[in-house]
Design an enzyme around this catalytic site. Structure first.
Site, PDB file in Angstrom:
ATOM      1  CG  ASP A  12      50.034  34.751  47.017  1.00  0.00           C
ATOM      2  OD1 ASP A  12      50.225  34.147  45.945  1.00  0.00           O
ATOM      3  OD2 ASP A  12      48.887  35.049  47.424  1.00  0.00           O
ATOM      4  CB  SER A  13      50.052  36.947  43.037  1.00  0.00           C
ATOM      5  OG  SER A  13      48.920  36.264  43.549  1.00  0.00           O
ATOM      6  N   GLY A  45      47.997  34.737  37.654  1.00  0.00           N
ATOM      7  CA  GLY A  45      47.493  33.583  36.892  1.00  0.00           C
ATOM      8  C   GLY A  45      47.214  33.837  35.422  1.00  0.00           C
ATOM      9  CB  CYS A  75      52.080  32.114  44.699  1.00  0.00           C
ATOM     10  SG  CYS A  75      51.293  32.541  43.143  1.00  0.00           S
ATOM     11  CD  GLU A 153      45.094  40.303  46.256  1.00  0.00           C
ATOM     12  OE1 GLU A 153      45.534  41.384  46.642  1.00  0.00           O
ATOM     13  OE2 GLU A 153      45.505  39.199  46.678  1.00  0.00           O
ATOM     14  CB  CYS A 185      44.513  29.370  43.773  1.00  0.00           C
ATOM     15  SG  CYS A 185      44.713  31.144  43.991  1.00  0.00           S
ATOM     16  CG  HIS A 187      44.260  34.570  46.495  1.00  0.00           C
ATOM     17  ND1 HIS A 187      45.556  34.418  46.078  1.00  0.00           N
ATOM     18  CD2 HIS A 187      44.064  35.917  46.637  1.00  0.00           C
ATOM     19  CE1 HIS A 187      46.128  35.616  45.966  1.00  0.00           C
ATOM     20  NE2 HIS A 187      45.243  36.541  46.297  1.00  0.00           N
TER      21      HIS A 187
HETATM   22  N1  DGL Z   1      47.709  32.781  45.282  1.00  0.00           N
HETATM   23  C1  DGL Z   1      48.050  32.578  43.892  1.00  0.00           C
HETATM   24  C2  DGL Z   1      48.132  31.094  43.593  1.00  0.00           C
HETATM   25  O1  DGL Z   1      48.274  30.303  44.508  1.00  0.00           O
HETATM   26  C3  DGL Z   1      47.118  33.376  43.052  1.00  0.00           C
HETATM   27  C4  DGL Z   1      47.603  33.531  41.655  1.00  0.00           C
HETATM   28  C5  DGL Z   1      47.144  34.757  40.951  1.00  0.00           C
HETATM   29  O2  DGL Z   1      47.511  35.849  41.385  1.00  0.00           O
HETATM   30  O3  DGL Z   1      46.482  34.616  39.917  1.00  0.00           O
HETATM   31  O4  DGL Z   1      48.110  30.670  42.476  1.00  0.00           O
END
Ligand code: DGL
Length: 268
Positions: A12-13, A45, A75, A153, A185, A187
């Site tokens: 994931d990011s 994003g 993600c 984060e 998302c 998160h």
């Molecule tokens: N967890 C990522 C998602 O599902 C976050 C994306 C991001 O870093 O902007 O989209």
């Protein structure tokens, strides 16, 4: 060691994909996992499709170099922008996550559903295609969750700033009479208590975490790659993060007690 003992690779990011890791671990407790939190490059994003693809390639190669038998793109932003590229260029199976607007469309009684996701997900061609398939009778209220990923984060889940942002994004949807809110998302499941407070009890929150775990199990089983034996020392769970590991460690705190988790700060 056979291929069945190789890890499920997840990236994931940032730390949000651990919401997917938890679902996978619950459904497939014998499996070894390797999680990559690309927090140094979060949020994805707001990046261009090309940038997201090159970060997805970097993460994929990191996981493949460490013997992963399947890769879960935990993600929505990376899935909607990069999974087609990844599937075309690597032979390992990929599982992606997309906003659950189809299940929401089946549940809604007001024919109005809300979706909270990143700009990169809402602007993607894949999301556009899925929403058009729902037909005109379902109205989708889209909202970009600007700033939410960065606050998560930084561990500021319960901050005043978080409450203020969530209220400004969600209260207009409540006024618009949505009865389902899709979390687009990975998160955002960490914000469910705050979100439910703002929405009230009548609006259902829908996310895709369990569906991703089930799909991972199905694909592994079809490829005869499910891990059937468990070593004495339990399964191994490694987490690599390219920034400070404080938030990641906090989100995994309940699991650290009962499972042997290795959380490592490293550059990638
Ligand atoms: N967890 C990522 C998602 O599902 C976050 C994306 C991001 O870093 O902007 O989209």
């Amino acid at each position: 060691m056979t291929q069945k003992d190789f890890s499920i690779g997840i990236f994931d990011s940032g730390v949000g994909g651990t919401s997917i890791w938890k679902e996978i671990n619950q459904l497939l407790p014998k499996e070894n996992t390797l999680y990559l939190s690309d927090s140094k490059h979060a949020p994805y994003g707001i990046k261009s499709k090309d940038e997201i693809i090159s970060l997805a390639i970097k993460n994929t190669e990191y996981l493949l170099n460490r013997n992963c038998k399947i890769i879960v793109v935990a993600c929505n932003t990376a899935t909607t922008n990069a999974i087609a590229y990844l599937r075309a260029h690597y032979s390992v199976p990929f599982i992606g996550i997309e906003p659950a607007i189809k299940p929401a469309a089946l549940q809604t009684k007001t024919n109005k559903i809300g979706i909270l996701a990143t700009k990169g997900t809402l602007n993607s061609a894949l999301f556009e295609k899925t929403s058009q398939e729902l037909g005109r009778e379902i109205q989708i209220k889209e909202q970009i969750g600007s700033g939410l990923v960065a606050l998560i984060e930084n561990g500021k889940l319960d901050s005043e700033e978080m409450t203020r942002l969530l209220q400004s994004y969600l209260l207009p949807m409540v006024s618009d009479n949505i009865d389902c809110l899709v979390l687009g998302c990975t998160h955002y499941p960490y914000l469910i208590p705050q979100i439910q407070k703002i929405l009230g009890k009548k609006i259902h929150i829908i996310d895709s975490g369990q569906a991703v775990a089930k799909q991972t199990k199905k694909v592994l089983s079809e490829a005869d790659l499910l891990k059937t034996t468990q070593t004495k020392n339990k399964s191994s769970h490694q987490f690599f993060i390219n920034s400070n590991k404080r938030t990641l460690t906090a989100l995994l705190a309940d699991y650290e007690k009962e499972k042997s988790l290795i959380i490592v700060e490293t550059d990638f």
